[in-house]
Design a protein around this motif. Structure first.
Motif, PDB file in Angstrom:
ATOM      1  N   LYS A  31       0.844  -1.225  -0.061  1.00  0.00           N
ATOM      2  CA  LYS A  31       0.017  -0.016   0.059  1.00  0.00           C
ATOM      3  C   LYS A  31       0.891   1.413  -0.040  1.00  0.00           C
ATOM      4  N   ALA A  32       2.288   1.298  -0.269  1.00  0.00           N
ATOM      5  CA  ALA A  32       3.128   2.526  -0.100  1.00  0.00           C
ATOM      6  C   ALA A  32       2.459   3.444  -1.113  1.00  0.00           C
ATOM      7  N   ALA A  33       2.444   2.828  -2.221  1.00  0.00           N
ATOM      8  CA  ALA A  33       2.039   3.879  -3.385  1.00  0.00           C
ATOM      9  C   ALA A  33       0.816   4.632  -3.128  1.00  0.00           C
ATOM     10  N   TYR A  34      -0.067   3.789  -2.668  1.00  0.00           N
ATOM     11  CA  TYR A  34      -1.697   4.072  -2.298  1.00  0.00           C
ATOM     12  C   TYR A  34      -1.476   5.524  -1.283  1.00  0.00           C
ATOM     13  N   TRP A  35      -0.758   5.421  -0.277  1.00  0.00           N
ATOM     14  CA  TRP A  35      -0.812   6.512   0.707  1.00  0.00           C
ATOM     15  C   TRP A  35      -0.341   7.707   0.042  1.00  0.00           C
ATOM     16  N   ASP A  36       0.617   7.817  -0.947  1.00  0.00           N
ATOM     17  CA  ASP A  36       1.090   8.844  -1.643  1.00  0.00           C
ATOM     18  C   ASP A  36      -0.109   9.149  -2.594  1.00  0.00           C
ATOM     19  N   GLU A  37      -0.515   8.414  -3.320  1.00  0.00           N
ATOM     20  CA  GLU A  37      -1.609   8.866  -4.353  1.00  0.00           C
ATOM     21  C   GLU A  37      -2.941   9.426  -3.971  1.00  0.00           C
ATOM     22  N   GLU A  38      -3.402   8.953  -2.685  1.00  0.00           N
ATOM     23  CA  GLU A  38      -4.492   9.144  -2.137  1.00  0.00           C
ATOM     24  C   GLU A  38      -4.318  10.327  -0.932  1.00  0.00           C
ATOM     25  N   GLU A  39      -3.176  10.676  -0.627  1.00  0.00           N
ATOM     26  CA  GLU A  39      -2.643  11.528   0.333  1.00  0.00           C
ATOM     27  C   GLU A  39      -3.419  11.386   1.696  1.00  0.00           C
ATOM     28  N   GLU A  40      -3.218  10.100   2.086  1.00  0.00           N
ATOM     29  CA  GLU A  40      -3.919   9.683   3.428  1.00  0.00           C
ATOM     30  C   GLU A  40      -2.941   9.356   4.306  1.00  0.00           C
ATOM     31  N   TYR A  41      -3.096   9.319   5.584  1.00  0.00           N
ATOM     32  CA  TYR A  41      -2.240   9.210   6.690  1.00  0.00           C
ATOM     33  C   TYR A  41      -2.261   7.772   6.806  1.00  0.00           C
ATOM     34  N   VAL A  83      10.997   1.294   1.733  1.00  0.00           N
ATOM     35  CA  VAL A  83       9.636   0.685   1.205  1.00  0.00           C
ATOM     36  C   VAL A  83       8.376   1.757   1.460  1.00  0.00           C
ATOM     37  N   CYS A  84       8.219   2.649   2.505  1.00  0.00           N
ATOM     38  CA  CYS A  84       7.283   3.338   2.455  1.00  0.00           C
ATOM     39  C   CYS A  84       7.616   4.773   3.170  1.00  0.00           C
ATOM     40  N   PHE A  85       7.957   5.780   2.306  1.00  0.00           N
ATOM     41  CA  PHE A  85       8.623   6.961   2.935  1.00  0.00           C
ATOM     42  C   PHE A  85       7.401   7.462   4.050  1.00  0.00           C
ATOM     43  N   ASN A  86       6.028   7.282   3.897  1.00  0.00           N
ATOM     44  CA  ASN A  86       4.995   8.008   4.611  1.00  0.00           C
ATOM     45  C   ASN A  86       5.073   7.199   6.130  1.00  0.00           C
TER      46      ASN A  86
END
Length: 158
Positions: A31-41, A83-86
């Motif tokens: 889901k790493a790209a998802y958090w970026d694309e959707e701008e979700e926490y 893996v997931c910057f957020n």
């Protein structure tokens, strides 16, 4: 004459690196790209890290943390960020942000009050350091907090 420096992690830290890498790949990659694309926490990622004790990695054991050395926290952040910057940003604030400041600079009462809930993820801190004309350069900020009896009066813009 050239000089080279070799740096190798101690075996226990290398084992830790591999464990965190596996965790990040297994739990956060999908889901790493998802958090970026959707701008979700990524709250579910934060919750998992809290459950596994990673939010208290460098907090002393007496407050529920692991009391790991700073290098271990750095290794943790590096592997999560691969893996997931957020999720790494959440971890960065938990490991090196306000909770660490409380641990290093706080008095005993402040540590008892705040640190255990930082470890469990119940408390998550944020910092507000940007302002018009200064960005995040703290030395250029003009906002002030002045005592006025018991409360503080804030003057400036954020």
């Amino acid at each position: 004459m050239t000089s080279s420096t070799s740096f190798q992690l101690a075996p226990d830290l290398e084992t830790f690196r591999q464990e965190v890498r596996k965790l990040a790949e297994r739990a956060f990659r999908e889901k790493a790209a998802y958090w970026d694309e959707e701008e979700e926490y990524p709250a579910e990622n934060r919750d998992l890290l809290a459950k596994l004790g990673y939010l208290g990695l460098v907090i002393p054991e007496e407050y529920g943390g692991a009391e790991a050395p700073v290098i271990q926290g750095t290794i943790f952040l590096e592997e999560i960020a691969r893996v997931c910057f957020n999720t790494a940003l959440i971890s960065q604030i938990a490991i090196n942000g306000p909770a660490r400041a409380i641990n290093v600079l706080g008095n005993a009462e402040q540590k008892r009050r705040w640190l255990p809930k930082c470890v469990t993820g119940e408390y998550m801190f944020a910092i507000g350091i940007s302002e018009p004309g200064a960005g995040s350069a703290m030395t250029d900020m003009t906002t002030t907090a002045l005592p006025d009896g018991d409360p503080y009066i804030l003057k400036g813009q954020k």
